[in-house]
Design a protein around this motif. Structure first.
Motif: not given
Length: 117
Positions: A20, A80, A84-86, A88-89, A96, A98-99
């Motif tokens: 993440t 955050w 890795n946004a994907d 983290l989601t 997660f 919004d950053r």
């Protein structure tokens, strides 16, 4: 004591943290990993993170509960922002969205415990 549950939880937690975007060089990452193990083993710790969980982690690392709290918070902030946004989601779901909105330490610990269970 049989170490296999501890190793399994620590390996799973490490995998989630690294994928993440948590930085293993940060102390907060190590504290977070241990906090997840303690909370997985004793779920009641999640009801009083500042009075029970942080002091227990601090005792195991020879530091203070305030340092543990701050280090975990910093590790979460870094993940955050740079993580890795994907992933983290996938791992943290609604936490997660919004950053710019960082979840609490307790929310992250509880989400990680839930992923391992």
């Amino acid at each position: 004591m049989d170490e296999s549950p501890r190793l399994r939880v620590l390996e799973s937690t490490t995998y989630l943290l690294l994928h993440t975007g948590f930085q293993p060089r940060q102390r907060g990452c190590r504290y977070l990993r241990e906090a997840v193990w303690i909370a997985w083993k004793e779920p009641g710790m999640l009801t009083s993170v500042t009075k029970l969980l942080y002091p227990e982690v601090a005792k195991r690392f020879g530091t203070t509960d305030k340092h543990v709290e701050r280090a975990i918070r910093t590790a979460i902030e870094t993940a955050w922002i740079k993580g890795n946004a994907d992933m983290l989601t996938e791992v943290f779901g609604d936490l997660f969205t919004d950053r710019n909105l960082r979840p609490t330490n307790s929310e992250v610990i509880a989400a990680l415990v839930a992923c391992i269970v």
